[in-house]
Design a protein around this motif. Sequence first.
Motif, PDB file in Angstrom:
ATOM      1  N   HIS A  75       0.916  -1.450   0.045  1.00 25.02           N
ATOM      2  CA  HIS A  75      -0.341  -0.013  -0.208  1.00 25.02           C
ATOM      3  C   HIS A  75       0.465   1.417   0.295  1.00 25.02           C
ATOM      4  O   HIS A  75       0.590   2.060   0.748  1.00 25.02           O
ATOM      5  CB  HIS A  75      -1.103  -0.359   1.140  1.00 25.02           C
ATOM      6  CG  HIS A  75      -2.180  -0.404   1.128  1.00 25.02           C
ATOM      7  ND1 HIS A  75      -2.977  -0.730   2.290  1.00 25.02           N
ATOM      8  CD2 HIS A  75      -1.987  -2.034   0.675  1.00 25.02           C
ATOM      9  CE1 HIS A  75      -3.565  -2.404   1.948  1.00 25.02           C
ATOM     10  NE2 HIS A  75      -3.334  -2.714   0.637  1.00 25.02           N
ATOM     11  N   THR A 185     -12.961   1.084 -17.561  1.00 30.29           N
ATOM     12  CA  THR A 185     -11.828   1.497 -18.356  1.00 30.29           C
ATOM     13  C   THR A 185     -10.297   0.483 -17.325  1.00 30.29           C
ATOM     14  O   THR A 185     -10.785  -0.184 -17.529  1.00 30.29           O
ATOM     15  CB  THR A 185     -11.775   2.591 -16.148  1.00 30.29           C
ATOM     16  OG1 THR A 185     -11.401   1.699 -15.271  1.00 30.29           O
ATOM     17  CG2 THR A 185     -13.249   2.924 -16.445  1.00 30.29           C
ATOM     18  N   ALA A 187      -8.149   1.561 -15.811  1.00 27.14           N
ATOM     19  CA  ALA A 187      -7.519   0.988 -14.305  1.00 27.14           C
ATOM     20  C   ALA A 187      -8.500  -0.442 -13.784  1.00 27.14           C
ATOM     21  O   ALA A 187      -7.903  -0.710 -13.208  1.00 27.14           O
ATOM     22  CB  ALA A 187      -7.842   2.121 -13.682  1.00 27.14           C
ATOM     23  N   GLN A 188      -9.735  -0.137 -14.202  1.00 30.85           N
ATOM     24  CA  GLN A 188     -10.413  -1.505 -13.562  1.00 30.85           C
ATOM     25  C   GLN A 188      -9.833  -2.776 -14.381  1.00 30.85           C
ATOM     26  O   GLN A 188      -9.815  -3.912 -13.884  1.00 30.85           O
ATOM     27  CB  GLN A 188     -12.425  -1.728 -14.437  1.00 30.85           C
ATOM     28  CG  GLN A 188     -13.183  -0.142 -13.826  1.00 30.85           C
ATOM     29  CD  GLN A 188     -14.341   0.205 -13.972  1.00 30.85           C
ATOM     30  OE1 GLN A 188     -14.476   0.105 -15.170  1.00 30.85           O
ATOM     31  NE2 GLN A 188     -15.562  -0.235 -13.131  1.00 30.85           N
ATOM     32  N   ARG A 191      -7.078  -3.996 -12.036  1.00 27.32           N
ATOM     33  CA  ARG A 191      -7.876  -4.673 -11.612  1.00 27.32           C
ATOM     34  C   ARG A 191      -7.972  -5.659 -12.131  1.00 27.32           C
ATOM     35  O   ARG A 191      -7.873  -6.769 -10.684  1.00 27.32           O
ATOM     36  CB  ARG A 191      -8.737  -3.570 -10.534  1.00 27.32           C
ATOM     37  CG  ARG A 191      -8.608  -2.518 -10.428  1.00 27.32           C
ATOM     38  CD  ARG A 191      -7.896  -2.551  -8.076  1.00 27.32           C
ATOM     39  NE  ARG A 191      -8.959  -3.749  -7.912  1.00 27.32           N
ATOM     40  CZ  ARG A 191      -8.245  -3.410  -6.141  1.00 27.32           C
ATOM     41  NH1 ARG A 191      -6.939  -2.896  -6.171  1.00 27.32           N
ATOM     42  NH2 ARG A 191      -8.939  -4.541  -5.589  1.00 27.32           N
ATOM     43  N   ASP A 225      -5.050   3.078  -1.149  1.00 27.91           N
ATOM     44  CA  ASP A 225      -6.888   2.882  -1.100  1.00 27.91           C
ATOM     45  C   ASP A 225      -6.413   1.990  -2.324  1.00 27.91           C
ATOM     46  O   ASP A 225      -6.583   2.228  -2.966  1.00 27.91           O
ATOM     47  CB  ASP A 225      -7.661   3.795  -0.701  1.00 27.91           C
ATOM     48  CG  ASP A 225      -8.600   3.074  -0.840  1.00 27.91           C
ATOM     49  OD1 ASP A 225      -9.184   2.018  -0.731  1.00 27.91           O
ATOM     50  OD2 ASP A 225     -10.401   3.490  -1.149  1.00 27.91           O
ATOM     51  N   GLU A 227      -8.195  -0.296  -3.078  1.00 29.82           N
ATOM     52  CA  GLU A 227      -9.566  -0.482  -3.363  1.00 29.82           C
ATOM     53  C   GLU A 227      -9.464   1.292  -4.640  1.00 29.82           C
ATOM     54  O   GLU A 227     -10.225   0.668  -5.746  1.00 29.82           O
ATOM     55  CB  GLU A 227     -10.701  -0.704  -2.784  1.00 29.82           C
ATOM     56  CG  GLU A 227     -10.613  -2.003  -1.912  1.00 29.82           C
ATOM     57  CD  GLU A 227      -9.983  -2.914  -2.845  1.00 29.82           C
ATOM     58  OE1 GLU A 227     -11.165  -3.338  -3.724  1.00 29.82           O
ATOM     59  OE2 GLU A 227      -9.319  -3.956  -1.974  1.00 29.82           O
ATOM     60  N   SER A 228      -9.115   1.416  -4.274  1.00 32.29           N
ATOM     61  CA  SER A 228      -9.524   3.094  -5.119  1.00 32.29           C
ATOM     62  C   SER A 228      -8.278   3.726  -5.714  1.00 32.29           C
ATOM     63  O   SER A 228      -7.731   4.912  -4.810  1.00 32.29           O
ATOM     64  CB  SER A 228     -10.505   3.715  -4.326  1.00 32.29           C
ATOM     65  OG  SER A 228     -10.794   5.039  -5.692  1.00 32.29           O
ATOM     66  N   ARG A 230      -4.669   6.187  -5.943  1.00 36.23           N
ATOM     67  CA  ARG A 230      -4.925   7.286  -6.340  1.00 36.23           C
ATOM     68  C   ARG A 230      -3.760   7.192  -7.649  1.00 36.23           C
ATOM     69  O   ARG A 230      -2.375   6.704  -7.427  1.00 36.23           O
ATOM     70  CB  ARG A 230      -4.308   8.608  -5.361  1.00 36.23           C
ATOM     71  CG  ARG A 230      -4.191   9.959  -5.735  1.00 36.23           C
ATOM     72  CD  ARG A 230      -4.186  10.801  -5.159  1.00 36.23           C
ATOM     73  NE  ARG A 230      -2.450  10.746  -4.422  1.00 36.23           N
ATOM     74  CZ  ARG A 230      -1.359  11.766  -4.713  1.00 36.23           C
ATOM     75  NH1 ARG A 230      -1.970  11.844  -6.046  1.00 36.23           N
ATOM     76  NH2 ARG A 230      -0.413  10.525  -4.044  1.00 36.23           N
TER      77      ARG A 230
END
Length: 431
Positions: A75, A185, A187-188, A191, A225, A227-228, A230
């Motif tokens: 993280h 997206t 970024a998705q 993931r 974070d 999960e999201s 930056r």
Amino acid sequence: MATSAQRRQEIGAGVWDDVLRALYGPSEEVLARQRDRWCQALAQFECYFGPGRQVELYTAPGRAELGGNHTDHQHGYGLAAAVDLDLVAVASPNTDRYIRVKSWGFNKLDVIDLSQQDPRSEESTHSASLIRGLAEGFRGLGRPVGGYDAYTVSSVLRGSGLSSSAAFEMAMGAVMNGMYGCGLTPAQVARLGQYAENIYFGKPSGLLDQLTSALGGVVFADFQDPESPRVEKIHTRELLPAGMSLCVTDTRGSHSELTAEFAAIRREMEAVAACFDCQVLGQVDEAAFWAQLSRVRACCGDRACLRAVHFFEENARTLAEHRALRAGRFEEFLRLVRQSGHASFTLCQNVYSSADPRRQSLSVALALSQHILEDSGGAWRMQGGGFAGTIQAFVPANCLERYCAAMDSVFGPGSCHILTLREQGAGLAIG
């Protein structure tokens, strides 16, 4: 969509040269080589899946890690750049609910039955597991998942630290996303690539590699974070000053069989975090770590402690590298790169495998780089997961010929690559 034969004729005739220039630069020599490469991929698709099929062509770049070695999965911060070494996929939809992928250089045809959703033990650590994991990731988000046939060819050096796995994941993810109109997206999709690699493939990777391949350019990410995260994309023109080249040298020692070594880094870092009732080091107060170092040593051992120190230092260094790049302070950035390389040796200890200390190709490459570049204003560091694979170096123009020749003489002809940074991320190139 057009047929594979039509696309092959168009590419050979130069119809798609603007697309290729955007991906690989203006060099006519490189352009001719890429035309031939893409045409060969189309011809091989026809050999395996038959002529007359309507096809789409996708591409996903490899990446060079610029900062944040083993920080993203804790993280922390990460900094990486997409490069012109890439994977190209020729793909065509089918209606039988199977995904079939043949990759150049591999004898096996990956065949994934989409009716079977769970991880399969026989696919673990193989490319089929990544495809299946991606498909299930799309399905888990409520997106349509359908079959396709694909042929891939990759110039991303396998097992080298340039993240050939992320390029493969993002290319397959781009096919699924584009061919069936899923609308995720970049970024998705990144993931989902991490999910496939962690759960289906069995490698506890972070997210930086997938994000960089998906987005392109230079990517700075804050994973506080996860999960999201930056994410900031820095345009490639802001990175390298005139007269400076980014080189990677393939030391011809694959890290593809070193998953256990990578996993130990994450496991040991998280064991230290557990001493503070935290899951990852990004949640641990550094001052508390130093205050309780004796207790942590007793609980986790010295190597785990040193790897924790590496995280704290490298995380702060990566933020400083990002700020130096944005401010145009490239000499400061290079100083930080050299510090990062030193920390890999002394703290993270991921330059060679302790199980086989006779093999230290990265150590030799770094020592040779220091010998050539130390007084030149350049910089050198290990990149990627470590233990084998590639090193990177920022090489001034007056040293470039000597540096590449020295690397090739030690590690074999063609081992040193001069990279071009790539602005485009993974996606449809020719529809």
